[in-house]
Scaffold this motif. Structure first.
Motif, PDB file in Angstrom:
ATOM      1  N   LEU A   1      45.874 -12.076  48.135  1.00 46.09           N
ATOM      2  CA  LEU A   1      47.620 -11.323  47.713  1.00 46.09           C
ATOM      3  C   LEU A   1      47.541 -11.201  46.012  1.00 46.09           C
ATOM      4  CD1 LEU A   1      47.433 -15.822  49.526  1.00 46.09           C
ATOM      5  CD2 LEU A   1      48.653 -13.009  49.688  1.00 46.09           C
ATOM      6  N   ALA A   2      47.141 -11.343  45.532  1.00 48.97           N
ATOM      7  CA  ALA A   2      47.562 -11.125  44.582  1.00 48.97           C
ATOM      8  C   ALA A   2      47.429  -9.595  44.460  1.00 48.97           C
ATOM      9  CB  ALA A   2      45.729 -11.326  43.273  1.00 48.97           C
ATOM     10  N   ALA A   3      46.302  -8.616  44.811  1.00 52.94           N
ATOM     11  CA  ALA A   3      46.420  -7.506  45.019  1.00 52.94           C
ATOM     12  C   ALA A   3      47.471  -6.504  46.176  1.00 52.94           C
ATOM     13  CB  ALA A   3      45.322  -6.369  46.071  1.00 52.94           C
ATOM     14  N   VAL A   4      47.887  -7.549  46.740  1.00 52.06           N
ATOM     15  CA  VAL A   4      49.006  -7.037  47.652  1.00 52.06           C
ATOM     16  C   VAL A   4      50.154  -6.813  46.225  1.00 52.06           C
ATOM     17  CG1 VAL A   4      50.956  -7.860  49.295  1.00 52.06           C
ATOM     18  CG2 VAL A   4      48.462  -7.532  49.603  1.00 52.06           C
ATOM     19  N   TYR A   5      50.782  -8.296  45.620  1.00 56.42           N
ATOM     20  CA  TYR A   5      51.970  -8.123  44.796  1.00 56.42           C
ATOM     21  C   TYR A   5      51.681  -7.623  43.835  1.00 56.42           C
ATOM     22  CZ  TYR A   5      54.478 -12.835  47.258  1.00 56.42           C
ATOM     23  OH  TYR A   5      55.129 -12.682  47.888  1.00 56.42           O
ATOM     24  N   ASP A   6      50.717  -7.019  43.318  1.00 51.48           N
ATOM     25  CA  ASP A   6      50.634  -5.746  42.392  1.00 51.48           C
ATOM     26  C   ASP A   6      50.878  -4.365  42.604  1.00 51.48           C
ATOM     27  OD1 ASP A   6      48.511  -7.198  40.347  1.00 51.48           O
ATOM     28  OD2 ASP A   6      46.712  -6.662  41.200  1.00 51.48           O
ATOM     29  N   GLY A   7      50.907  -4.661  44.148  1.00 48.13           N
ATOM     30  CA  GLY A   7      51.437  -3.582  45.303  1.00 48.13           C
ATOM     31  C   GLY A   7      53.087  -3.284  45.285  1.00 48.13           C
ATOM     32  N   LEU A   8      53.125  -4.100  45.156  1.00 50.62           N
ATOM     33  CA  LEU A   8      54.994  -4.440  45.278  1.00 50.62           C
ATOM     34  C   LEU A   8      55.327  -3.483  44.432  1.00 50.62           C
ATOM     35  CD1 LEU A   8      54.505  -7.587  47.522  1.00 50.62           C
ATOM     36  CD2 LEU A   8      54.557  -5.034  48.065  1.00 50.62           C
ATOM     37  N   GLY A   9      55.220  -4.077  43.439  1.00 54.35           N
ATOM     38  CA  GLY A   9      56.159  -3.365  41.817  1.00 54.35           C
ATOM     39  C   GLY A   9      57.746  -4.000  41.701  1.00 54.35           C
ATOM     40  N   GLY A  10      57.893  -5.058  41.845  1.00 56.98           N
ATOM     41  CA  GLY A  10      58.853  -5.610  41.640  1.00 56.98           C
ATOM     42  C   GLY A  10      59.255  -6.213  40.905  1.00 56.98           C
ATOM     43  N   PRO A  11      59.817  -7.161  39.975  1.00 59.08           N
ATOM     44  CA  PRO A  11      60.056  -7.490  38.516  1.00 59.08           C
ATOM     45  C   PRO A  11      59.514  -8.725  38.721  1.00 59.08           C
ATOM     46  CG  PRO A  11      62.591  -6.946  39.594  1.00 59.08           C
ATOM     47  CD  PRO A  11      61.770  -6.498  40.833  1.00 59.08           C
ATOM     48  N   ALA A  12      59.397  -9.621  39.971  1.00 61.04           N
ATOM     49  CA  ALA A  12      58.403 -10.687  39.840  1.00 61.04           C
ATOM     50  C   ALA A  12      57.433 -10.766  40.169  1.00 61.04           C
ATOM     51  CB  ALA A  12      58.837 -12.188  39.995  1.00 61.04           C
ATOM     52  N   ASP A  13      56.893  -9.629  40.915  1.00 69.56           N
ATOM     53  CA  ASP A  13      55.632  -9.221  41.479  1.00 69.56           C
ATOM     54  C   ASP A  13      54.126  -9.665  40.838  1.00 69.56           C
ATOM     55  OD1 ASP A  13      57.166  -8.894  44.006  1.00 69.56           O
ATOM     56  OD2 ASP A  13      56.803  -7.225  43.620  1.00 69.56           O
ATOM     57  N   ARG A  14      54.223  -9.143  39.263  1.00 74.60           N
ATOM     58  CA  ARG A  14      52.944  -8.839  38.474  1.00 74.60           C
ATOM     59  C   ARG A  14      53.329 -10.317  38.540  1.00 74.60           C
ATOM     60  NH1 ARG A  14      50.373  -4.882  36.946  1.00 74.60           N
ATOM     61  NH2 ARG A  14      51.302  -2.832  37.290  1.00 74.60           N
ATOM     62  N   ARG A  15      53.960 -11.171  37.688  1.00 75.89           N
ATOM     63  CA  ARG A  15      53.827 -13.224  37.589  1.00 75.89           C
ATOM     64  C   ARG A  15      52.852 -13.833  38.669  1.00 75.89           C
ATOM     65  NH1 ARG A  15      56.887 -17.020  38.552  1.00 75.89           N
ATOM     66  NH2 ARG A  15      58.812 -15.578  38.961  1.00 75.89           N
ATOM     67  N   ILE A  16      53.286 -13.282  40.252  1.00 78.88           N
ATOM     68  CA  ILE A  16      53.407 -13.787  41.118  1.00 78.88           C
ATOM     69  C   ILE A  16      51.675 -13.370  41.299  1.00 78.88           C
ATOM     70  CG2 ILE A  16      53.426 -14.404  43.565  1.00 78.88           C
ATOM     71  CD1 ILE A  16      56.069 -13.226  43.553  1.00 78.88           C
ATOM     72  N   ALA A  17      51.514 -12.219  41.081  1.00 80.24           N
ATOM     73  CA  ALA A  17      49.771 -11.690  41.458  1.00 80.24           C
ATOM     74  C   ALA A  17      49.045 -12.780  40.195  1.00 80.24           C
ATOM     75  CB  ALA A  17      49.738 -10.196  40.873  1.00 80.24           C
ATOM     76  N   ALA A  18      49.452 -12.636  38.946  1.00 77.31           N
ATOM     77  CA  ALA A  18      48.609 -13.412  38.084  1.00 77.31           C
ATOM     78  C   ALA A  18      48.946 -14.713  38.209  1.00 77.31           C
ATOM     79  CB  ALA A  18      49.676 -13.194  36.768  1.00 77.31           C
ATOM     80  N   HIS A  19      49.751 -15.885  39.117  1.00 73.99           N
ATOM     81  CA  HIS A  19      49.550 -16.923  39.777  1.00 73.99           C
ATOM     82  C   HIS A  19      48.947 -17.349  40.895  1.00 73.99           C
ATOM     83  CE1 HIS A  19      51.043 -20.777  39.779  1.00 73.99           C
ATOM     84  NE2 HIS A  19      51.108 -21.185  41.462  1.00 73.99           N
ATOM     85  N   MET A  20      48.591 -16.009  41.582  1.00 70.21           N
ATOM     86  CA  MET A  20      47.512 -16.173  42.914  1.00 70.21           C
ATOM     87  C   MET A  20      46.437 -16.647  42.279  1.00 70.21           C
ATOM     88  SD  MET A  20      48.942 -16.769  45.514  1.00 70.21           S
ATOM     89  CE  MET A  20      50.708 -16.630  46.368  1.00 70.21           C
ATOM     90  N   ARG A  21      45.902 -14.762  40.912  1.00 66.52           N
ATOM     91  CA  ARG A  21      44.617 -15.724  40.668  1.00 66.52           C
ATOM     92  C   ARG A  21      44.282 -16.274  39.373  1.00 66.52           C
ATOM     93  NH1 ARG A  21      45.925  -9.706  39.100  1.00 66.52           N
ATOM     94  NH2 ARG A  21      45.419  -8.895  40.774  1.00 66.52           N
ATOM     95  N   TYR A  22      45.326 -17.260  39.317  1.00 68.27           N
ATOM     96  CA  TYR A  22      45.166 -18.155  38.219  1.00 68.27           C
ATOM     97  C   TYR A  22      44.772 -19.738  39.287  1.00 68.27           C
ATOM     98  CZ  TYR A  22      46.702 -23.266  36.579  1.00 68.27           C
ATOM     99  OH  TYR A  22      46.400 -24.342  35.823  1.00 68.27           O
ATOM    100  N   LEU A  23      45.768 -19.169  40.276  1.00 69.16           N
ATOM    101  CA  LEU A  23      45.067 -20.673  41.617  1.00 69.16           C
ATOM    102  C   LEU A  23      43.562 -20.287  41.867  1.00 69.16           C
ATOM    103  CD1 LEU A  23      48.372 -20.363  43.239  1.00 69.16           C
ATOM    104  CD2 LEU A  23      47.093 -22.413  42.358  1.00 69.16           C
ATOM    105  N   ALA A  24      43.435 -19.057  42.215  1.00 75.51           N
ATOM    106  CA  ALA A  24      41.909 -19.099  42.336  1.00 75.51           C
ATOM    107  C   ALA A  24      40.895 -19.185  41.834  1.00 75.51           C
ATOM    108  CB  ALA A  24      41.338 -17.613  42.868  1.00 75.51           C
ATOM    109  N   GLU A  25      41.206 -19.098  40.109  1.00 77.91           N
ATOM    110  CA  GLU A  25      39.848 -18.977  39.011  1.00 77.91           C
ATOM    111  C   GLU A  25      40.447 -20.536  38.594  1.00 77.91           C
ATOM    112  OE1 GLU A  25      41.431 -15.636  36.951  1.00 77.91           O
ATOM    113  OE2 GLU A  25      40.170 -14.415  38.390  1.00 77.91           O
ATOM    114  N   GLN A  26      41.376 -21.103  38.130  1.00 74.69           N
ATOM    115  CA  GLN A  26      41.857 -22.154  37.277  1.00 74.69           C
ATOM    116  C   GLN A  26      41.734 -23.389  38.134  1.00 74.69           C
ATOM    117  OE1 GLN A  26      41.371 -22.472  34.490  1.00 74.69           O
ATOM    118  NE2 GLN A  26      40.745 -19.753  34.146  1.00 74.69           N
ATOM    119  N   ARG A  27      41.891 -23.566  39.083  1.00 76.46           N
ATOM    120  CA  ARG A  27      42.100 -24.476  40.274  1.00 76.46           C
ATOM    121  C   ARG A  27      40.901 -25.139  41.073  1.00 76.46           C
ATOM    122  NH1 ARG A  27      47.423 -27.003  39.971  1.00 76.46           N
ATOM    123  NH2 ARG A  27      47.917 -26.895  38.077  1.00 76.46           N
TER     124      ARG A  27
END
Length: 216
Positions: free
Chosen positions: A144-170
């Motif tokens: 999902l993070a990779a999908v948001y990385d490729g969307l390119g919207g203003p908030a998409d990088r933040r959402i991608a980072a949050h997905m990685r945070y959920l995977a790694e920190q939670r």
């Protein structure tokens, strides 16, 4: 095809096209009914009450057929369905065994286990590396993070980072804790290995060295 299950006590489910929005909407039912709808191209909405709308990914020409499929699955599960003429069908269709149901069955097996060893064995599918349940969920979040990385919207990088945070920190700490739990439960027992497995024997003694330094 099997007939419908015994009638359920849950409120009836209505499936019909809304006159104001032109969306096919489902209302009513319990958690199981909601799960059936959500596996048949309906999206959950929670605004004061839970209801479902058909996903916009369904082409307009396919919407009636998809609605009838949802109605058939609900009826097979024993729900009383009130559908408009477009969505109604007398048919039933058995649900397939879902991944979620498989995990629910695993949870039931853990509750019914009679020893720590049995619980430890049940956890193997949860904690297995690479393609176990938690490892697969980790892959899903990173995908999902990779999908948001490729969307390119203003908030998409933040959402991608949050997905990685959920995977790694939670999810990461949960995985580590359950790995420890499985090992701790296993260490409480001295039960023999399961059929088809064998424990490694003790390592052979190292060859003795001679005075010249050669081994024999």
């Amino acid at each position: 095809m099997n007939g419908p299950a015994a009638p359920r006590k849950a409120a009836p489910v209505t499936v019909a096209r809304d006159a104001d929005t032109a969306l096919i909407i489902a209302r009513g039912g319990d958690g199981l009914a909601h799960g059936i709808l959500e596996r048949t191209f309906f999206l959950r909405e929670v605004h004061g009450m839970t209801w479902h709308r058909m996903s916009p990914t369904v082409a307009p020409e396919d919407q009636a057929a998809v609605a009838q499929l949802a109605v058939a699955r609900l009826q097979a599960a024993g729900y009383r369905v009130e559908a408009d003429a477009e969505c109604a069908t007398p048919a039933t269709q058995d649900r397939f065994v879902t991944d979620g149901r498989s995990i629910a069955n695993l949870a039931a097996a853990i509750r019914e286990a009679t020893s720590p060893a049995e619980v430890s064995d049940r956890l193997e599918e949860v904690t297995a590396a690479h393609d176990g349940i938690l490892a697969s969920l980790d892959q899903l979040l990173h995908s999902l993070a990779a999908v948001y990385d490729g969307l390119g919207g203003p908030a998409d990088r933040r959402i991608a980072a949050h997905m990685r945070y959920l995977a790694e920190q939670r999810l990461g700490p949960i995985t580590a804790h359950l790995l420890h739990t499985r090992a701790e439960l296993a260490d409480r027992t001295t039960a023999p290995a399961r059929p088809g497995t064998s424990l490694p024997g003790s390592a052979p003694a190292a060859p003795a060295a001679t005075a010249s330094g050669r081994t024999r």
